[in-house]
Design an enzyme around this catalytic site. Structure first.
Site, mmCIF file in Angstrom:
data_model
loop_
_atom_site.group_PDB
_atom_site.id
_atom_site.type_symbol
_atom_site.label_atom_id
_atom_site.label_comp_id
_atom_site.label_asym_id
_atom_site.label_seq_id
_atom_site.Cartn_x
_atom_site.Cartn_y
_atom_site.Cartn_z
ATOM 1 N N ASN A 1 36.547 2.435 58.483
ATOM 2 C CA ASN A 1 37.088 1.132 58.853
ATOM 3 C C ASN A 1 36.174 0.409 59.822
ATOM 4 O O ASN A 1 36.075 -0.817 59.809
ATOM 5 C CB ASN A 1 38.470 1.326 59.488
ATOM 6 C CG ASN A 1 39.470 1.914 58.506
ATOM 7 O OD1 ASN A 1 39.304 1.813 57.298
ATOM 8 N ND2 ASN A 1 40.518 2.539 59.027
ATOM 9 N N GLU B 1 36.911 0.787 51.821
ATOM 10 C CA GLU B 1 38.358 0.534 51.639
ATOM 11 C C GLU B 1 38.696 -0.956 51.670
ATOM 12 O O GLU B 1 39.601 -1.376 52.412
ATOM 13 C CB GLU B 1 39.175 1.320 52.678
ATOM 14 C CG GLU B 1 38.999 2.824 52.553
ATOM 15 C CD GLU B 1 39.947 3.655 53.396
ATOM 16 O OE1 GLU B 1 40.634 3.098 54.276
ATOM 17 O OE2 GLU B 1 40.001 4.885 53.174
ATOM 18 N N GLU C 1 35.819 10.240 51.118
ATOM 19 C CA GLU C 1 36.704 10.572 52.248
ATOM 20 C C GLU C 1 37.828 11.437 51.721
ATOM 21 O O GLU C 1 38.575 11.005 50.836
ATOM 22 C CB GLU C 1 37.297 9.325 52.902
ATOM 23 C CG GLU C 1 36.350 8.599 53.805
ATOM 24 C CD GLU C 1 37.024 7.495 54.618
ATOM 25 O OE1 GLU C 1 38.182 7.686 55.055
ATOM 26 O OE2 GLU C 1 36.396 6.445 54.780
HETATM 27 O O1 AHR Z 1 38.458 8.706 58.286
HETATM 28 C C1 AHR Z 1 39.338 7.894 58.985
HETATM 29 C C2 AHR Z 1 39.586 6.557 58.300
HETATM 30 O O2 AHR Z 1 40.292 6.765 57.106
HETATM 31 C C3 AHR Z 1 38.369 5.795 57.862
HETATM 32 O O3 AHR Z 1 37.837 5.016 58.856
HETATM 33 C C4 AHR Z 1 38.916 4.909 56.769
HETATM 34 O O4 AHR Z 1 37.953 4.579 55.821
HETATM 35 C C5 AHR Z 1 40.081 5.692 56.210
HETATM 36 O O5 AHR Z 1 41.224 4.931 56.142
#
Ligand code: AHR
Length: 497
Positions: free
Chosen positions: A71, A172, A291
């Site tokens: 994020n 995202e 992720e």
């Molecule tokens: O990994 C934590 C967060 O999870 C990251 O910043 C984001 O991309 C996802 O929502």
């Protein structure tokens, strides 16, 4: 209970791309500051990199690390993090509402990655920025010299380009929490144009198009269909993200979550192939699961966090034994989908939802989830084979017909090694697994590693490694068959050579 398995050299899924054992470092909480970097710490080297953390990272043999977000990247100005440190600005970091000092940036991360023996997967900001910042950034990182941005890099002390090969086109971008959230059409357009410009600077890069933030997003899977319609010819991978949690304290249901993961992977694969057909394209889009992890233990704490602190302890999940079992199951699922999942990043690497922690006393230590991650990364290199498994099954609140025994097999032809990763998800009963390995003549069992604990909620701390593997697994090879006792709720690594 009993189960049967057949393993054969000819049942090939695909070569395992080692980048499936990747990880992630975001400017978030204590991942960078107090994690990989802590100038002045007794264990820090001349660049401020924690050497105790570096050695645990090296033990994991992490092949690629995504950076700098997450994020955070959606409102990040990369220029803030390069050049003389005294000129770097403090900024409000909007994703996690902290203060970013920019003491650490792109060049430091490239140096750290080199010391850790890993590659960089760089994410660019498509939230508040776009084509212009991205083309300048890649010129700064990858162009040899003789232009404004590449010469600036040289002036900053980096004569040689970093040659970063893998780039994520934003993060995202479907999420309402993202600074600069996009509709699928808005994202598709900006990602495609940014990709084009980046490739003009460096044609050798690989690009990841943003998929949905998780499989429960209301716009999933339409997001993939619309965005890939724009980015299909420019991108090489589409991203998937997913986090799990045992919020209802239903361990049997929790351990069955690999079924959901499998469904997610298969759905995204189908959409990629639908767009391929629609475009009459020769290219097959691959998946970057960049992720994934368990993330829920720290949620409540984080809600109480005061804003605008520097590197506060955010997202510091302390993982228990059942989390390690699920992590093992997730890695098994990636191996079983090795033909399409080419990259994956455990999110994250240090302190923030991480296998490695540092504490106030100054030492670095291993969480429970460290072990299945290390085992697969170290022993899971080669060809992923499709084991034929016949196992008793169970039903849970969310899933039906879940096999208790879940397995992946990796055959390393060069080293003449076969590794069987096996999970028993039965909460009480051990299972005798009969494995037909008659195709592997003259192979012997080298070791049978087991991660097990009577308490599903057992955790590790800096002082006490309550959950750690032993090598006393019970398996015997006779007449081309292994008789393996796979204890209830256990993660097993059976190595043949
Ligand atoms: O990994 C934590 C967060 O999870 C990251 O910043 C984001 O991309 C996802 O929502």
């Amino acid at each position: 209970k009993k189960a049967n398995m057949i393993i054969d050299k000819e049942y090939k899924i695909a070569e395992v791309d080692e980048r499936v054992y990747g990880s992630f470092i975001e400017h978030l909480g204590r991942a960078v500051y107090g994690g990989i970097y802590e100038a002045g710490h007794p264990e820090a080297d001349e660049q401020g990199f924690r050497t105790d953390v570096l050695s645990l990272v090296k033990e994991l043999q992490v092949p690629i690390v995504r950076y700098p977000g997450g994020n955070m990247v959606s409102a990040y100005n990369w220029e803030d993090g390069v050049g003389p440190k005294e000129d770097r600005p403090n900024r409000l970091e909007l994703a996690w509402r902290t203060i970013e000092t920019n003491d650490f940036g792109t060049n430091e991360f490239a140096d750290w990655a080199q010391k850790a023996g890993t590659e960089v997967m760089m994410a660019i900001n498509l939230g508040t920025r776009g084509v212009d910042a991205a083309r300048n950034f890649i010129e700064y990182c990858n162009h040899p010299g003789g232009t404004y941005w590449s010469d600036l890099r040289k002036k900053h002390g980096y004569e040689k380009p970093h040659n970063i090969k893998t780039w994520c086109l934003g993060n995202e971008m479907d999420g309402p929490w993202q600074v600069g959230q996009k509709t699928p059409v808005e994202y598709g357009r900006i990602a495609k144009e940014t990709a084009k410009a980046m490739r003009l600077v460096d044609p050798d890069i690989e690009l990841v198009s943003c998929g949905s933030s998780n499989s429960s997003m209301p716009t999933f899977p339409e997001w993939e269909a619309v965005t890939l319609d724009h980015t299909y010819e420019e991108a090489d991978y589409v991203s998937l993200h997913q986090y799990f949690g045992n919020r209802d304290n239903d361990s049997q249901n929790y351990l069955a979550n690999t079924m959901e993961l499998e469904r997610f992977i298969k759905t995204v694969t189908s959409i990629c192939d639908y767009i391929k057909a629609k475009k009459r394209s020769k290219k097959t889009m691959m998946l970057s699961f960049d992720e994934w992890n368990v993330w829920y233990h720290s949620n409540e704490n984080d809600e109480k966090m005061e804003p605008w602190q520097i590197a506060p302890p955010q997202l510091e999940d302390v993982y228990n034994f059942e989390d390690a079992l699920l992590v093992g199951g997730i890695l098994i699922t990636f191996l079983k989908n090795a033909d399409r999942v080419k990259m994956a990043c455990m999110a994250q690497l240090v302190n923030v939802i991480a296998p490695i922690m540092t504490d106030n006393m100054g030492s670095a230590w291993k969480q429970t989830i460290y072990y299945p991650y290390m085992h697969t990364s170290v022993f899971g290199r080669g060809t992923s084979l499709q084991p034929v498994v016949v196992s008793p099954k169970f039903d849970t609140k969310d899933f039906t017909d879940v096999p208790y025994i879940d397995s992946a097999v990796v055959y390393n032809e060069e080293n003449e090694e076969v590794t069987v990763f096996t999970l028993n998800r039965h909460l009480e009963e051990d299972i005798l697994v009969n494995i037909n390995v008659s195709g592997f003549e003259d192979y012997r069992i080298v070791e049978h590693i087991v991660l097990e604990n009577d308490d599903l909620k057992a955790v590790n701390t800096s002082q006490n490694q309550a959950v750690q593997p032993h090598k006393n697994g019970q398996s015997e090879l006779k007449d081309g068959r292994i008789e393996a006792k796979i204890n209830h709720t256990s993660w097993n690594v059976i190595r043949l050579k």
